[in-house]
Design a protein around this motif. Structure first.
Motif, PDB file in Angstrom:
ATOM      1  N   UNK A 159       0.858  -1.189   0.000  1.00  0.00           N
ATOM      2  CA  UNK A 159       0.000   0.000   0.000  1.00  0.00           C
ATOM      3  C   UNK A 159       0.890   1.232   0.000  1.00  0.00           C
ATOM      4  N   UNK A 160       0.788   2.042  -1.046  1.00  0.00           N
ATOM      5  CA  UNK A 160       1.655   3.191  -1.205  1.00  0.00           C
ATOM      6  C   UNK A 160       0.919   4.480  -0.866  1.00  0.00           C
ATOM      7  N   UNK A 161       1.688   5.468  -0.388  1.00  0.00           N
ATOM      8  CA  UNK A 161       1.142   6.773  -0.066  1.00  0.00           C
ATOM      9  C   UNK A 161       1.996   7.866  -0.699  1.00  0.00           C
ATOM     10  N   UNK A 162       1.366   8.946  -1.091  1.00  0.00           N
ATOM     11  CA  UNK A 162       2.108  10.123  -1.528  1.00  0.00           C
ATOM     12  C   UNK A 162       2.765  10.752  -0.309  1.00  0.00           C
ATOM     13  N   UNK A 163       3.882  11.449  -0.535  1.00  0.00           N
ATOM     14  CA  UNK A 163       4.612  12.036   0.585  1.00  0.00           C
ATOM     15  C   UNK A 163       3.749  13.020   1.358  1.00  0.00           C
ATOM     16  N   UNK A 164       2.961  13.822   0.665  1.00  0.00           N
ATOM     17  CA  UNK A 164       2.116  14.803   1.376  1.00  0.00           C
ATOM     18  C   UNK A 164       1.117  14.089   2.283  1.00  0.00           C
ATOM     19  N   UNK A 165       0.629  12.919   1.856  1.00  0.00           N
ATOM     20  CA  UNK A 165      -0.299  12.159   2.700  1.00  0.00           C
ATOM     21  C   UNK A 165       0.436  11.552   3.895  1.00  0.00           C
ATOM     22  N   UNK A 166       1.655  11.086   3.676  1.00  0.00           N
ATOM     23  CA  UNK A 166       2.446  10.557   4.783  1.00  0.00           C
ATOM     24  C   UNK A 166       2.687  11.633   5.835  1.00  0.00           C
ATOM     25  N   UNK A 167       2.963  12.832   5.391  1.00  0.00           N
ATOM     26  CA  UNK A 167       3.197  13.924   6.343  1.00  0.00           C
ATOM     27  C   UNK A 167       1.951  14.200   7.166  1.00  0.00           C
ATOM     28  N   UNK A 168       0.773  14.085   6.549  1.00  0.00           N
ATOM     29  CA  UNK A 168      -0.476  14.303   7.286  1.00  0.00           C
ATOM     30  C   UNK A 168      -0.800  13.123   8.204  1.00  0.00           C
ATOM     31  N   UNK A 169      -0.416  11.923   7.802  1.00  0.00           N
ATOM     32  CA  UNK A 169      -0.552  10.786   8.715  1.00  0.00           C
ATOM     33  C   UNK A 169       0.346  11.007   9.929  1.00  0.00           C
ATOM     34  N   UNK A 170       1.545  11.498   9.682  1.00  0.00           N
ATOM     35  CA  UNK A 170       2.501  11.721  10.764  1.00  0.00           C
ATOM     36  C   UNK A 170       2.008  12.749  11.761  1.00  0.00           C
ATOM     37  N   UNK A 171       1.336  13.805  11.277  1.00  0.00           N
ATOM     38  CA  UNK A 171       0.866  14.832  12.222  1.00  0.00           C
ATOM     39  C   UNK A 171      -0.549  14.576  12.719  1.00  0.00           C
ATOM     40  N   UNK A 172      -1.135  13.441  12.303  1.00  0.00           N
ATOM     41  CA  UNK A 172      -2.429  13.034  12.839  1.00  0.00           C
ATOM     42  C   UNK A 172      -3.641  13.634  12.160  1.00  0.00           C
ATOM     43  N   UNK A 173      -3.449  14.389  11.090  1.00  0.00           N
ATOM     44  CA  UNK A 173      -4.592  15.006  10.410  1.00  0.00           C
ATOM     45  C   UNK A 173      -5.221  14.085   9.370  1.00  0.00           C
ATOM     46  N   UNK A 174      -4.555  13.011   9.010  1.00  0.00           N
ATOM     47  CA  UNK A 174      -5.106  12.045   8.071  1.00  0.00           C
ATOM     48  C   UNK A 174      -5.153  10.692   8.770  1.00  0.00           C
ATOM     49  N   UNK A 175      -6.362  10.192   8.982  1.00  0.00           N
ATOM     50  CA  UNK A 175      -6.534   8.946   9.734  1.00  0.00           C
ATOM     51  C   UNK A 175      -7.281   7.870   8.953  1.00  0.00           C
ATOM     52  N   UNK A 176      -7.690   8.197   7.742  1.00  0.00           N
ATOM     53  CA  UNK A 176      -8.363   7.241   6.876  1.00  0.00           C
ATOM     54  C   UNK A 176      -7.747   7.274   5.482  1.00  0.00           C
ATOM     55  N   UNK A 177      -7.861   6.166   4.781  1.00  0.00           N
ATOM     56  CA  UNK A 177      -7.492   6.113   3.368  1.00  0.00           C
ATOM     57  C   UNK A 177      -8.528   5.255   2.658  1.00  0.00           C
TER      58      UNK A 177
END
Length: 204
Positions: A1-19
């Protein structure tokens, strides 16, 4: 499962919790751990859903402003099953901390040597780990194709081998090529020191 870097950064800061993904069959399972550029991403839930089950909150949690943005993103896999995936950061990539550990004691050095020997023993073409580590030490930031040519190797096979060394915390990937980590440099320096110690003293 691949993610774009901008999405990874949002996962890291907790603002993205679903895909959301469309797959013909599920590519990840609950409890999976994914190593990414920002650390370890934990997969908590994987649900098969319909488009009608996607809520406004789901869209916000996945970083989409509207349903159209989501469907556009998934258009390449229009015939797959829709999955809603709950995820979060689970911590740093343990290899990052590992490769900074250059103060190796005798037991740690012996364990690395044991692991390298095991990789060499399993290789059909014969031992290769020492040669590749020494070459990366001599030629950091050199394209994989050039390293492969120098060793008489296939480029893709060499890349797979470098990943095995990376698992031991011995190498790091660069924009072009690789370099040894602090841990890897310590290992190669240890080889050079032992080789020097083994050379007879010609003045004796």
């Amino acid at each position: 499962m691949l993610f774009k870097l901008r999405d990874l950064e949002r996962i890291a800061d907790g603002t993205l919790t679903l895909a959301f993904r469309r797959w013909k069959r599920g590519a990840v399972r609950p409890g999976s751990r994914l190593r990414t550029a920002v650390g370890i991403v934990a997969i908590d839930t994987v649900e098969e859903i319909t488009e009608a089950q996607v809520t406004a909150q789901d869209l916000r949690s996945a970083g989409y402003a509207s349903p159209d943005d989501l469907w556009k993103d998934l258009a390449r896999h229009a015939d797959g099953q829709l999955y809603r995936i709950g995820l979060r950061m689970a911590g740093p990539d343990p290899r990052v901390a590992l490769r900074e550990r250059s103060d190796l004691d005798a037991e740690q050095t012996a364990e690395i040597q044991r692991r390298l020997a095991g990789i060499d023993k399993a290789a059909r073409r014969g031992p290769w780990t020492h040669d590749l580590l020494r070459l990366i030490h001599e030629l950091p930031a050199t394209a994989a194709a050039e390293l492969a040519e120098r060793l008489g190797r296939d480029t893709q096979a060499l890349k797979r081998d470098v990943r095995k060394l990376k698992e031991l915390g011995l190498t790091e990937s660069l924009d072009v090529g690789y370099r040894l980590s602090a841990r890897g440099e310590a290992v190669v320096r240890g080889w050079a020191k032992r080789a020097a110690d083994d050379v007879p003293d010609s003045t004796a």
